[in-house]
Each structure stands twice: as structure tokens, then as C-alpha cells.
Design a protein around this motif. Structure first.
Motif, mmCIF file in Angstrom:
data_model
loop_
_atom_site.group_PDB
_atom_site.id
_atom_site.type_symbol
_atom_site.label_atom_id
_atom_site.label_comp_id
_atom_site.label_asym_id
_atom_site.label_seq_id
_atom_site.Cartn_x
_atom_site.Cartn_y
_atom_site.Cartn_z
ATOM 1 N N TYR A 29 95.333 48.463 88.650
ATOM 2 C CA TYR A 29 96.873 48.432 89.225
ATOM 3 C C TYR A 29 96.977 46.842 89.652
ATOM 4 O O TYR A 29 96.426 46.221 90.226
ATOM 5 C CB TYR A 29 96.825 49.582 90.583
ATOM 6 C CG TYR A 29 97.892 49.386 91.238
ATOM 7 C CD1 TYR A 29 99.169 49.512 90.958
ATOM 8 C CD2 TYR A 29 97.818 48.770 92.451
ATOM 9 C CE1 TYR A 29 100.299 49.573 91.770
ATOM 10 C CE2 TYR A 29 98.963 48.569 93.439
ATOM 11 C CZ TYR A 29 100.221 49.053 93.040
ATOM 12 O OH TYR A 29 101.006 48.664 93.758
ATOM 13 N N GLN A 30 98.251 46.829 89.474
ATOM 14 C CA GLN A 30 98.729 45.405 89.992
ATOM 15 C C GLN A 30 100.353 45.515 90.453
ATOM 16 O O GLN A 30 101.140 46.457 89.625
ATOM 17 C CB GLN A 30 98.493 44.263 89.221
ATOM 18 C CG GLN A 30 98.689 44.497 87.754
ATOM 19 C CD GLN A 30 100.064 44.486 87.260
ATOM 20 O OE1 GLN A 30 100.740 43.635 87.604
ATOM 21 N NE2 GLN A 30 100.547 45.517 86.536
ATOM 22 N N TYR A 31 100.770 44.525 91.286
ATOM 23 C CA TYR A 31 102.423 44.285 91.277
ATOM 24 C C TYR A 31 102.569 42.865 90.816
ATOM 25 O O TYR A 31 103.172 42.489 89.863
ATOM 26 C CB TYR A 31 102.843 44.560 92.674
ATOM 27 C CG TYR A 31 104.316 44.260 92.613
ATOM 28 C CD1 TYR A 31 105.369 45.290 92.322
ATOM 29 C CD2 TYR A 31 104.940 43.270 93.083
ATOM 30 C CE1 TYR A 31 106.602 45.216 92.410
ATOM 31 C CE2 TYR A 31 106.283 42.759 93.354
ATOM 32 C CZ TYR A 31 106.990 44.054 93.012
ATOM 33 O OH TYR A 31 108.599 43.998 92.938
ATOM 34 N N ASN B 68 104.754 42.767 84.573
ATOM 35 C CA ASN B 68 103.388 42.231 84.383
ATOM 36 C C ASN B 68 102.614 42.982 83.446
ATOM 37 O O ASN B 68 101.772 42.341 82.891
ATOM 38 C CB ASN B 68 102.874 41.802 85.943
ATOM 39 C CG ASN B 68 102.217 40.912 85.923
ATOM 40 O OD1 ASN B 68 102.098 40.119 85.278
ATOM 41 N ND2 ASN B 68 101.256 40.702 87.061
ATOM 42 N N THR B 69 102.554 44.185 83.410
ATOM 43 C CA THR B 69 101.743 45.091 82.533
ATOM 44 C C THR B 69 102.074 44.743 81.052
ATOM 45 O O THR B 69 101.210 44.481 80.390
ATOM 46 C CB THR B 69 101.723 46.510 82.608
ATOM 47 O OG1 THR B 69 101.417 46.859 84.056
ATOM 48 C CG2 THR B 69 101.305 47.280 81.771
ATOM 49 N N GLN C 104 95.793 38.389 85.023
ATOM 50 C CA GLN C 104 95.504 39.731 84.728
ATOM 51 C C GLN C 104 94.674 40.005 83.521
ATOM 52 O O GLN C 104 93.653 40.623 83.660
ATOM 53 C CB GLN C 104 96.435 40.796 84.607
ATOM 54 C CG GLN C 104 97.540 40.761 86.110
ATOM 55 C CD GLN C 104 96.934 41.244 87.008
ATOM 56 O OE1 GLN C 104 96.113 42.131 86.795
ATOM 57 N NE2 GLN C 104 97.013 40.769 88.323
ATOM 58 N N ASP D 73 95.402 40.183 92.702
ATOM 59 C CA ASP D 73 96.480 39.651 92.962
ATOM 60 C C ASP D 73 96.574 38.098 92.176
ATOM 61 O O ASP D 73 95.504 37.319 92.657
ATOM 62 C CB ASP D 73 96.588 39.083 94.424
ATOM 63 C CG ASP D 73 97.264 40.241 95.450
ATOM 64 O OD1 ASP D 73 97.792 41.250 94.903
ATOM 65 O OD2 ASP D 73 97.228 40.229 96.526
ATOM 66 N N GLY E 5 101.608 49.250 86.363
ATOM 67 C CA GLY E 5 102.236 49.059 87.467
ATOM 68 C C GLY E 5 103.791 49.359 87.642
ATOM 69 O O GLY E 5 104.171 49.943 86.383
ATOM 70 N N GLN F 2 99.336 42.752 97.376
ATOM 71 C CA GLN F 2 98.606 44.202 97.226
ATOM 72 C C GLN F 2 97.120 43.925 97.509
ATOM 73 O O GLN F 2 96.638 45.100 98.169
ATOM 74 C CB GLN F 2 98.600 44.540 95.540
ATOM 75 C CG GLN F 2 100.045 44.621 95.278
ATOM 76 C CD GLN F 2 100.578 45.969 96.089
ATOM 77 O OE1 GLN F 2 100.444 46.937 96.030
ATOM 78 N NE2 GLN F 2 102.002 45.581 96.389
ATOM 79 N N GLY G 44 105.452 45.054 88.581
ATOM 80 C CA GLY G 44 104.143 45.418 87.946
ATOM 81 C C GLY G 44 104.162 45.980 86.734
ATOM 82 O O GLY G 44 103.378 46.034 86.042
ATOM 83 N N CYS H 63 92.196 46.226 91.640
ATOM 84 C CA CYS H 63 93.647 45.444 91.925
ATOM 85 C C CYS H 63 93.243 43.990 92.173
ATOM 86 O O CYS H 63 92.263 43.765 92.980
ATOM 87 C CB CYS H 63 94.527 46.173 93.198
ATOM 88 S SG CYS H 63 95.858 45.445 93.469
#
Length: 748
Positions: free
Chosen positions: A527-529, A623-624, A594, A567, A616, A536, A620, A565
Motif C-alpha cells: 500500500y502507498q500514497y 503511483n500504482t 516503489q 514512503d 493505492g 504514510q 496512490g 508500505c
């Protein structure tokens, strides 16, 4: 024998309780949110604060010293006048003699809403309507407490309490999608976190506001359907449209101007604020009469010291913040502070500036780290408050009586936040020594503060402290939530760091199943933003896709996944070089980091490198998509929820802050998920609300067309009439069930 049998049965019962598994519906319903200290307002006496009860029925007055209730300011059951069911919010008048009671709240956008307000007089326990001519927005007491300004239908009104609550209309030119007075347009609200754009002067004789002319801004329309929960019956026969003004990157913004209204003479004047034609006014501040004498008298050319207003301006590139002291009567404005930095002025600077009486406290990252600077009211810098290779993360204030400055910082690393005081003599003290994440709400006189503390494995604890950091009492420790969670089989949350092949050190957290077996290879969900300034990864409770102690990630762990997660570069808490290195190339370095995280995870003995997924929401989601099409095929699956897919489609203020305009930065805008569609690797699920006013469904529509033409397979979910939050009724439960099923299908 009987005793042994009973002990054995007790063990079985306790084991079954400890092994209890989470259910998705209990997570999405918010059952694990725990208790909080919501709607706390420090009162003018410096010794007490007001707080709304959890059931919304009472507003109580509590002691900052003991935390005990010392009075009831409002009670639904006993108040005289119109009957209301509950209180949605409240505003206390400056002297505490009256309250504005907020009811029947209807959301508009992220910050804005309409509501029905009532004026409540504490002395006679009586409620009367603020206005009987329709719902109101952003009501505001005058400093003397005898007038209330509010907005309705884009126009400003004032209610005069000494004249039998007479309602006076101040502006008449307000018109939807054309002219707005006193409240921001969509993009200014969203990107400057505004809901109100008006202030009284300290003498209560003038009202100053921002007027937004959005006539030239292009419109955006979203289809609306009947739907369910809520059901829009007006569209039962034919669908309709919701149309509003939304400036995308490089297009026309609203033209803004600052106006004043002299309440006695009823005269309106436009202030002479030096502002570019396409510039912004992100903030107005009332200047207290005891603190603006030199600056205001020079700005106005008079001896008046109680009618100045601070007007903040930003140029369109957002790399130059200017603060003016303006006289609403003479309309003359004098610049007192200019903050010009490389790349862009962070939003925390705009909102962190405080006028403290005789001084101005200014946060700035001009040295490469966010620090605090003290100015006098002429705009002369007196000193830097503190220094070091760390970031100030919150500004609580400057005590004029002692010269002490209160703030929060990441002095012990980006994942740790503590409350500090810098004394006038240069001595610095930590007021929250405990590692983890602390924040504070101070009393008006800085004698006390309510501290909120948590860490990865401990729900929030709320304590009352004095200004030496001594704990006076515990207000809420969330013991009930801890007991509830103890019945479930939950894994421990851990912080870690990794170093990429480029030598970049990244912070992350990891959650393993409660029955983690180090000899087993697990699939991983990342998971990420990852967006500018966001963070996060922190040693705090509220982490993960749904917060609540990463409760959704705990659910995934119970399904057999590890959850991670990290950052990436561009996120906050680590200084200018780390955060602003993504300038004009949003997505490139973030996605690379990532991918590097996935490669690092694949080297761990307990990770199956062929079963790593990423997901995300919003940035996010973007970014995915960027990471899944970065070129190194490390992700077997991914989910993008409400993703921007081209910054050409996103709003002007946010996008240009980090990317400038498409004309200025064509290569930066070209590199996006749409242009990378042919390189997509892994199974993909796209989720979007059809009525997303923030990241328009257009982003997903154009991206899926690019995928189709690139002959790439994908799955797509569209949620009827849902906005960027994709909630309401059973929607959130349905969304996350689809996500879990998708991960299981492609990873287990």
C-alpha cells in the motif's frame, strides 16, 4: 480432575477468542475507530476548553488542569426554543456568552457544507435561528461578539444581535458558477484547504472578504443517475448533470480581489492588494489591535491600530508568498513579508504563519529544512527560533508573555513526532519524551495542552499536560478498543528501512500475520500514497488504507498476505531535497522507488518475489499505475482507486505547484499512465466513482481507452454517483470486498 478439566476448557475458550478473525464489514463500518477528543475548543479564559459529547447532545466546559467537567454550555434536552436532535458542530463567541449551534449539515465538497445554525445564549438557555431565509455557510462572530457574518447563495450577510438579530445583505452580485463572495471556489477550497474567505477587523467595524470571479473558468459536467442510498428521484426518468467550474492545469482560474465593507456607513471598497492577474489569495488574517500598531499605521497612514487585515498572496507558480498589511478604510496595503523559494512554497508555510500579537511567527524551508522564524510587525526578521537537520511539522504558537515558542517536529527522525518548546533564552525542551507520534492542543495562555499520543501498536492516548510536559491526568486511553482488539488474531506492526540501488534510504512499515512462519514464502500487498509532502510511514496508530491501526491490512494478513508500505521520494518529513526532487517530473522517481521496494522485498527469505502486488487511492492510484508500467515487471497485480492518469486533467493549483503548466513542462506532463499504457505489466483492477468531483472519472475513461488500444487486459468497477471517497450505504464494503477477491485471485 475437575479442576484440570475446567482449566483446559478455559484455555480452549481463550484460544478461540484470541484466534478470532476480522470481518470486512466491521472494518468498513468503522467499528475499530476507537474514542477521540473531537471538537475541542480552547476557551478565552485559558483555563478551560469546550468539547462536544460523543452523542452530539451536549457541549461541556472542562478544566485544562483536571480534565473534569466544570459546566454545561449547551444541552439539547434542556435548551429553550426550537427543538433539535443533535449538534453537528459549534462555534463559541469570543467572550463565551453565545454559541452557534450547527445542525442539518449537508456536504458540498471536501471542506464546504451548508447547515442550519442557531444562536444560543448561555445566560438564558435559549436558541433562536441565525436566519430563517435558508441554510448558511461559514458563519463568523465579530470580535465583540455582537455580529455574525455568513454566506448564502454566494452572497454575504450580517446578523446584528443588538438589533433584534436584524439580517443585512452585504453583497448582491453572487451567482452560481460566476461570482462567489466570502467562500472559495472549488479549486481554492480543495488545494488551499479553505472553507471561509472573510474576516472581521479587530474593532468589529469592517468586514473583509475575497471575491472570486469564475466567469472565465471552464465548466465540467458529471452525469448523475437515480442511484440508491441516497436515491436521487429527480433523475428517475432521465439522467441529469452536475456542472461546476473546474480549472485544469494551464487554463483560466478565477480572478480574485479583496473587498471591505464598512458596517457603519455601508460602504464597500476594493483593497489595493498588489496581485498578479492570475495570482491567488490563499488566506486572510485578522490582526489583533495590540499587535499590529507599527505595521498597520504605516499601511494606513493613520493612528488606527485595530482595523488592519493581513492578506496573503501567491503568484501562479506558487514560488513567492507575500503578506500585506491592509487598511480596509484607506484600502492601502503594505508588504511586510516575502517568502520566495526554489520550486514552490509548501502549503504548510501558508497555513503555519501566525500573528501572535506583537510578532509574526513564520515557518520556512529556506535552509532546506522547515524551521521557524520570528518577525516584528514591520516585517523585520528578529531571529530564527530553532535550527537543525529536521522538519518542523506543526506550529502551536508564540507566547507573547514569555517569549516561548511551541511546536512539533521530527527531530528524532521522520517517523517520530514530538512536542517542543523553545524558550526565549535559547533553551529547548521536549514536552513529550515518549517515542511515537504526539500532537497538541494548547490553552489560550499556553499553560496547558491536550496531548494526543500513539504508536504503531498503541491506539491514541489523550492526556492533559502542563507547559512543562508533566502529565496531569489521562482523559482517554482507548482501553475498550484495546480489549476489543485483543480478541482478534492480529500481527505486530513494525518499522523498517531499506536502501535502493540508487543509494536512497526509504522508510517503511511491515505487518506480518499473527502466525507468521519465517520459513514460508508469503505474497505481499504494498500500500502507498506517495504524493508531494504526504507521509504514510510513521510510528503512529492511524496508518494503512482504512486507518484504525492498519485494520484492513490486518484483515489481509489473516487472508495469508504480508502488508508493506514505503514512503518514496517526494513524501514529507525529510526535508526539501527529499521532498522537492520530484519537481516537474511527478511520478517518475516515486514509481521507481516503489519498484525498488518490490525488488528489495523479493530478496527477503520470507517473500515470494513472483507474488507482489501494489495498490493505492488517488495519488496512490496514479503511483500504482506508474509503478506497474515503469518497465521492470515486478508486480503481478495492482489496484488503482480513483487515480489521476494524466496531470493535464487535474486542477490548476495542485498540478502547477509541482509541475508548472503543460506549455512550460510538456515532457513532464507526457510521462503519465496513459503514455505508459503499452508497458503495463500485471493484472489490473481500476475503481472509480462516476461523480468524482476531484479526480474526474475522465481519468479512468481515457486510461482504459489507452489500455484497449494497447491490447492490455484489465478489470474495471464504476460506482454510481459516488465522489472521490467512494462511500455511502454499502459502497465501501463492496469496494473492498472486490479488492480482496482480486488479490486472492491473482496471488493465492
Amino acid at each position: 480432575m475437575v479442576r484440570s478439566f475446567l482449566l483446559f476448557m478455559s484455555f480452549l475458550v481463550s484460544s478461540s477468542v484470541a484466534a478470532q478473525n476480522l470481518e470486512l464489514k466491521t472494518i468498513t463500518s468503522g467499528e475499530f475507530r476507537g474514542e477521540s477528543m473531537a471538537a475541542v475548543t480552547p476557551l478565552a479564559d485559558g483555563e478551560t476548553y469546550a468539547q462536544l459529547s460523543s452523542d452530539g447532545k451536549r457541549i461541556v466546559q472542562c478544566s485544562f488542569k483536571t480534565g473534569k467537567e466544570v459546566g454545561v454550555l449547551f444541552d439539547v434536552a434542556s435548551a429553550k426554543g426550537p427543538q433539535i436532535d443533535r449538534v453537528d458542530g459549534y462555534i463559541v463567541s469570543p467572550d463565551g456568552s453565545r454559541l452557534l449551534i450547527q445542525t442539518n449539515t449537508e456536504a458540498i465538497y471536501r471542506h464546504s457544507f451548508t447547515a442550519t445554525y442557531y444562536i444560543y445564549t448561555v445566560r438564558n438557555n435559549r436558541l433562536v435561528p441565525l436566519s430563517e431565509n435558508g441554510p448558511q455557510q461559514t458563519p463568523l462572530f465579530s470580535p465583540d461578539g455582537l455580529q455574525i457574518a455568513f454566506v448564502r447563495d454566494n452572497n454575504i450577510f450580517i446578523v446584528k444581535l443588538l438589533y433584534d438579530n436584524a439580517e443585512v445583505q452585504i453583497t448582491t452580485d453572487g451567482k452560481r458558477n460566476e461570482i462567489i463572495n466570502g467562500i472559495p471556489d472549488w479549486v481554492n477550497e480543495e488545494e488551499f484547504s479553505l472553507s471561509r474567505a472573510m474576516v472581521f477587523t479587530a474593532d468589529s467595524k469592517q468586514l473583509v472578504w475575497v471575491r472570486y470571479d469564475e466567469t472565465a473558468v471552464k465548466q465540467f459536467s458529471m452525469p448523475m443517475y437515480k442511484g440508491l442510498n441516497p436515491e436521487k428521484t429527480e433523475y428517475a426518468g432521465y439522467p441529469g448533470f452536475y456542472t461546476y467550474k473546474y480549472p485544469i492545469a494551464g487554463e483560466d482560474n478565477s480572478r480574485v480581489a479583496v473587498w471591505s465593507f464598512d458596517i457603519a456607513s455601508r460602504q464597500k471598497r476594493q483593497l489595493q492588494v498588489p496581485l498578479d492577474a492570475d495570482g491567488y489569495v490563499p488566506r486572510l488574517v485578522m490582526i489583533n489591535s495590540d499587535g499590529q500598531s507599527a505595521g498597520a499605521s504605516q499601511a494606513s497612514g493613520s493612528g488606527e491600530t485595530s482595523r488592519g487585515v493581513a492578506v496573503f498572496t501567491l503568484n501562479r507558480h506558487q514560488d513567492c508568498l507575500r503578506i500585506f498589511l491592509c487598511d480596509p478604510l484607506s484600502t492601502v496595503c503594505k508588504q511586510i513579508i516575502e517568502e520566495k523559494v526554489d520550486k514552490y512554497v509548501r502549503e504548510e508555510v501558508v497555513h503555519g504563519v501566525q500573528f501572535t500579537g506583537r510578532h509574526i511567527l513564520v515557518p520556512s524551508d529556506r535552509t532546506g529544512w522547515m524551521h521557524l522564524y520570528l518577525y516584528n510587525m514591520n516585517g523585520q526578521q528578529l531571529r530564527q527560533i530553532e535550527t537543525g537537520d529536521y522538519e518542523i511539522s506543526a506550529v502551536y504558537g508564540y507566547d507573547e508573555a514569555t517569549g516561548d515558542t511551541y511546536y512539533a517536529s521530527h527531530e528524532n527522525g521522520a517517523t517520530d513526532q514530538r512536542v517542543w518548546v523553545m524558550h526565549q533564552n535559547g533553551k529547548r525542551e521536549c514536552l513529550s519524551e515518549q517515542a511515537g507520534w504526539s500532537s497538541a492542543v494548547f490553552s489560550k495562555n499556553y499553560k496547558y495542552f491536550i496531548r494526543t499520543w500513539s504508536n504503531l501498536n498503541t491506539p491514541p492516548v489523550y492526556t492533559l499536560c502542563d507547559n512543562k510536559g508533566k502529565t496531569l491526568t489521562t482523559l482517554e486511553d482507548n482501553q475498550q478498543l484495546r480489549q476489543k482488539l485483543s480478541a482478534y488474531s492480529l500481527g505486530r506492526r513494525e518499522l523498517f528501512t531499506l536502501t535502493t540501488s540508487e543509494g536512497v534510504k526509504l522508510n517503511g512499515w511491515l505487518i506480518k500475520p499473527a502466525d507468521f512462519n519465517p520459513s514460508k514464502k508469503y505474497p505481499v500487498v504494498m500500500y502507498q500514497y506517495g504524493g508531494p509532502g504526504n507521509q504514510q510511514v510513521a510510528d503512529r496508530w492511524n496508518i494503512g488504507m482504512c486507518g484504525q491501526g492498519a485494520i484492513f491490512e490486518q484483515y489481509l494478513c489473516q487472508q495469508g498476505f504480508l502488508c508493506v508500505c514505503v514512503d518514496n521520494r517526494g513524501t514529507g518529513g525529510r526535508g526539501v531535497q527529499f521532498e522537492k526532487c520530484t519537481y516537474q517530473q511527478i511520478g517518475k522517481l516515486e514509481a521507481a522507488d516503489q519498484v525498488e521496494t518490490a525488488l528489495w522485498l523479493g530478496q527477503q527469505s520470507y517473500v515470494d518475489k513472483d507474488r507482489i502486488a501494489i495498490w493505492g487511492w488517488s495519488f496512490g492510484g496514479f503511483n500504482t499505475l506508474m509503478a506497474m508500467s515503469e518497465g521492470r515487471g515486478v508486480f503481478c497485480a495492482g489496484i488503482a482507486i480513483a487515480p489521476p492518469t494524466s496531470w493535464k486533467y487535474y486542477d490548476s493549483i495542485y498540478t502547477e505547484r509541482y509541475m508548472r503548466t503543460p506549455k512550460e513542462n510538456p515532457l513532464g506532463y507526457f510521462d503519465c499512465p496513459i503514455s505508459r499504457a503499452e508497458k503495463l505489466h500485471g493484472a489490473l483492477l481500476l475503481c472509480h466513482g462516476s461523480a468524482d468531483d476531484n479526480v474526474h472519472f475522465r481519468n479512468t475513461a481515457e486510461y482504459t481507452e489507452a489500455l484497449v488500444q494497447a491490447d492490455k487486459d484489465f478489470r474495471q468497477l464504476v460506482y454510481t454517483n459516488r465522489n472521490h471517497s467512494i462511500n455511502g450505504g454499502n459502497t465501501r464494503n463492496h469496494l473492498f470486498r472486490q479488492c480482496v477477491d482480486f488479490f486472492k485471485r491473482y496471488m493465492l
